[in-house]
Design an enzyme around this catalytic site. Structure first.
Site, PDB file in Angstrom:
ATOM      1  N   ARG A  69     -75.236 -18.554   9.125  1.00 41.09           N
ATOM      2  CA  ARG A  69     -74.300 -17.679   9.832  1.00 41.09           C
ATOM      3  C   ARG A  69     -72.955 -18.335  10.117  1.00 41.09           C
ATOM      4  O   ARG A  69     -71.914 -17.699   9.997  1.00 41.09           O
ATOM      5  CB  ARG A  69     -74.934 -17.212  11.138  1.00 41.09           C
ATOM      6  CG  ARG A  69     -76.029 -16.240  10.860  1.00 41.09           C
ATOM      7  CD  ARG A  69     -76.727 -15.771  12.100  1.00 41.09           C
ATOM      8  NE  ARG A  69     -77.747 -14.815  11.686  1.00 41.09           N
ATOM      9  CZ  ARG A  69     -78.617 -14.256  12.494  1.00 41.09           C
ATOM     10  NH1 ARG A  69     -78.612 -14.550  13.765  1.00 41.09           N
ATOM     11  NH2 ARG A  69     -79.501 -13.400  12.033  1.00 41.09           N
TER      12      ARG A  69
ATOM     13  N   GLU B 140     -83.275 -15.872  25.663  1.00 38.69           N
ATOM     14  CA  GLU B 140     -81.919 -16.270  25.283  1.00 38.69           C
ATOM     15  C   GLU B 140     -81.178 -16.940  26.441  1.00 38.69           C
ATOM     16  O   GLU B 140     -80.196 -17.651  26.230  1.00 38.69           O
ATOM     17  CB  GLU B 140     -81.147 -15.028  24.792  1.00 38.69           C
ATOM     18  CG  GLU B 140     -79.849 -15.372  24.097  1.00 38.69           C
ATOM     19  CD  GLU B 140     -79.193 -14.181  23.398  1.00 38.69           C
ATOM     20  OE1 GLU B 140     -79.901 -13.228  23.034  1.00 38.69           O
ATOM     21  OE2 GLU B 140     -77.963 -14.227  23.221  1.00 38.69           O
TER      22      GLU B 140
END
Ligand SMILES: Cc1cc2nc3c(=O)[nH]c(=O)nc-3n(C[C@H](O)[C@H](O)[C@H](O)COP(=O)(O)OP(=O)(O)OC[C@H]3O[C@@H](n4cnc5c(N)ncnc54)[C@H](O)[C@@H]3O)c2cc1C
Length: 563
Positions: free
Chosen positions: A289, A377
């Protein structure tokens, strides 16, 4: 002061995404009374329900695999900055969670009787499981909601926004919440509290997130005295949908298309360009990414972008039947948006997607502050400078389960509630309406998102970061110390005020950490300091102190021990 409603529980779980629901289930299975709450609806408010495809796990169903191979890939993607204990926990415990989800009926896609596992960038073998078609997140959320509903000892409530944690004698003893439908304050006494509030991508103008992801958990932790780590590492998803207009579909839906069908990434001139940036895709999906984000933005900067300022993604080499085989009903939804992939490429560009940084935790998911745990997260460090595809849902499960168990153990040991209403007074006072209306909070959120996108985005310089910190400081000054709004039911202006209070603090932590890291590594790219420097193989830890936010560097792998 407004009178607050008061509730008591053994374990309080803040946030009901994948991590929060798994934590609640595990805490209840370990004998705790649990309150899991969310500012939105239970199991429908954050990133988990939006996630579409891959969940990384070394099941070895498709090809021989072992968690140590998954760990090796995770550490490599993290560019030397992963907290290895957390990364190891993630990889080692992933198979048990994925199999438990399977037993609960999530419906992982299967081929020839075994769970299907596909290749994804950065993984050395087919390792990612999913639910067809583009249904991983909804299926995961539904499964966990069902288990939460049938597990004794779990109470749940939506529409409750936690605004601050309550500390007594240096330990977290609960929290203060705003009940959105009435505007009333609520105090919650808890023997153990789990932050499971997800990420921060709402800080950015273009993001893949829901509006609930403004980094609340990071701000709650900072204000309670718990340190954060790796805040400079915001992951940008390279191929977020840009054009043509797409209604009712997820902006990162092209990722699964790439997994299954490859796809060709082309610049505005129709040329494949990734080889210029060190990776020859040749129709396969191998680019990580951070490199893909870099490659697309550099093409745009060089004047070779697509008309709306991104790159083309083309599936024109695929036949209608190949597309239908792979994505069935999704092809009809695209047709309703006037998109025929056999005829035209779509345009894609990087969008803020995930946060590698977060609250420092040990391998029990215990933060620096007694009584406070963290999951999903919201945890920092496991993924270092860049996250591998599919590791986020895995960490939500693994860290959620771990945090739930640890919180239940803590609740058993601390037999009495430490909560004191005096310790909650300051936060409850904030919920007393003063009918202040002198600022435009919606415009301030837009201004912050623009600053973060333009100056703290994928490519950073000292000048941009200094400018961003100045704007953040000015916005914080304008925000003031008491909420706007009249404090009535669903007072959106007041909600904006609380969101901005957190977003500005978290934005400051990202920008400050990014300014201090004078190298380029993973998701943090400094145009004025290109290239990775060995001396920056350190994690940055941030604490809130009387003078603002203080940063220190700690050797990689020791971040979690810096407590
Ligand atoms: C569009 C999209 C697609 C993705 N696809 C994938 C994928 O395919 N594979 C993968 O591994 N990862 C993917 N990710 C990332 C992954 O989904 C997330 O990292 C993960 O689901 C986070 O889970 P969580 O439980 O930690 O947080 P979330 O699921 O975000 O849940 C956090 C919850 O906390 C609540 N909350 C926040 N603040 C407060 C507060 N102050 N008070 C009360 N409640 C609060 C929110 O409302 C929310 O419900 C994707 C993310 C997005 C946005």
């Amino acid at each position: 002061m407004t009178e607050a409603m008061h509730v008591e529980t053994d374990v309080l779980v803040i946030g009901a995404g994948g991590a929060g629901m798994y934590a609640a289930i595990e805490a209840a299975r370990n004998g705790a009374n649990v309150l899991v709450l969310d500012r939105s609806l239970i199991g429908r408010g954050g990133a988990t329900v939006m996630a579409q495809m891959t969940v990384a796990v070394a099941l070895g169903a498709e090809a021989p695999d072992h968690w140590s191979h998954h760990l090796k890939d995770t550490l490599e993607a993290g560019r030397g900055l992963c907290d290895e204990r957390l990364a190891r926990l993630l990889c080692e415990h992933a198979p048990a969670c994925i199999q438990e989800m399977d037993a609960w009926g999530v419906g992982w896609a299967r081929k020839n009787g075994h769970i299907t596992q596909v290749m994804a960038p950065g993984h050395d073998r087919p390792r990612c499981v999913y639910v067809d078609f583009l249904n991983t997140g909804p299926a995961v959320s539904k499964t966990l909601r069902t288990v939460v509903n049938r597990t004794a000892g779990i109470h749940k409530t939506g529409d409750l926004l936690i605004i601050d944690l309550v500390r007594v004698d240096g330990e977290v003893a609960g929290a203060v919440a705003l009940h959105l439908p009435s505007g009333a304050p609520v105090t919650i006494a808890a023997r153990a509290t789990v932050i499971a509030t997800g990420g921060l991508t709402r800080l950015y103008r273009r993001n893949s997130a829901s509006t609930n992801m403004g980094g609340d958990g990071y701000a709650l932790a900072l204000r309670a005295g718990a340190p954060l780590v790796d805040m400079e590492f915001v992951q940008f998803f390279p191929i977020g949908h840009l054009a043509p207009r797409l209604i009712g579909m997820d902006p990162i839906m092209w990722d699964p298309f790439r997994y299954k069908l490859g796809g060709r990434l082309l610049n505005g001139r129709g040329e494949e360009f990734t080889s210029r940036y060190g990776s020859n895709e040749d129709g396969r999906y191998v680019l990580t990414r951070d490199l893909a984000t870099y490659a697309i933005m550099k093409e745009v900067e060089a004047g070779r972008g697509s008309p709306h300022g991104g790159a083309y993604l083309s599936f024109q080499h695929c036949s209608e039947s190949e597309l239908r085989n792979a994505f069935g009903p999704v092809i009809d939804r695209l047709a309703a948006n006037h998109i025929d992939l056999t005829k035209t490429p779509i345009e894609v560009a990087p969008i803020a997607h995930y946060h590698m940084g977060g609250v420092v935790a040990d391998d029990r998911m215990q933060t620096d502050i007694s009584g406070l745990f963290v999951a999903g997260e919201a945890v920092g460090g496991a993924n270092g400078a860049n996250r591998l595809s599919g590791n986020a849902i895995t960490e939500a499960f693994v860290f959620g389960r771990r945090a739930g168990r640890s919180a239940a153990e803590r609740a058993k040991l601390s037999r009495m509630q430490m909560f004191q209403s005096g310790a909650a007074r300051e936060a409850v006072d904030l919920l007393t309406p003063k009918d202040r209306k002198d600022i435009n909070t919606a415009a301030m959120i837009e201004a912050l998102q623009a600053t973060m996108a333009d100056d703290v985005g994928p490519f950073r310089t000292q000048d941009k970061l200094v400018r961003a910190l100045r704007v953040i400081g000015e916005l914080a000054g304008a925000l003031g110390t008491h909420p706007v709004g009249d404090g009535g039911a669903f007072d959106l202006q007041r909600l904006d005020w609380f969101d901005l209070r957190n977003m500005l603090l978290v934005a400051q932590s990202v920008a400050q950490a990014a300014l201090r890291r004078i190298e380029s590594r993973g998701a943090h790219q400094r145009e004025d300091f290109p290239g990775l420097l060995p001396e920056w193989g350190v994690n940055q830890v941030i604490r809130s102190d009387a003078g603002g936010l203080a940063l220190t560097s700690v050797p990689a792998l020791e971040a979690a021990a810096a407590q």
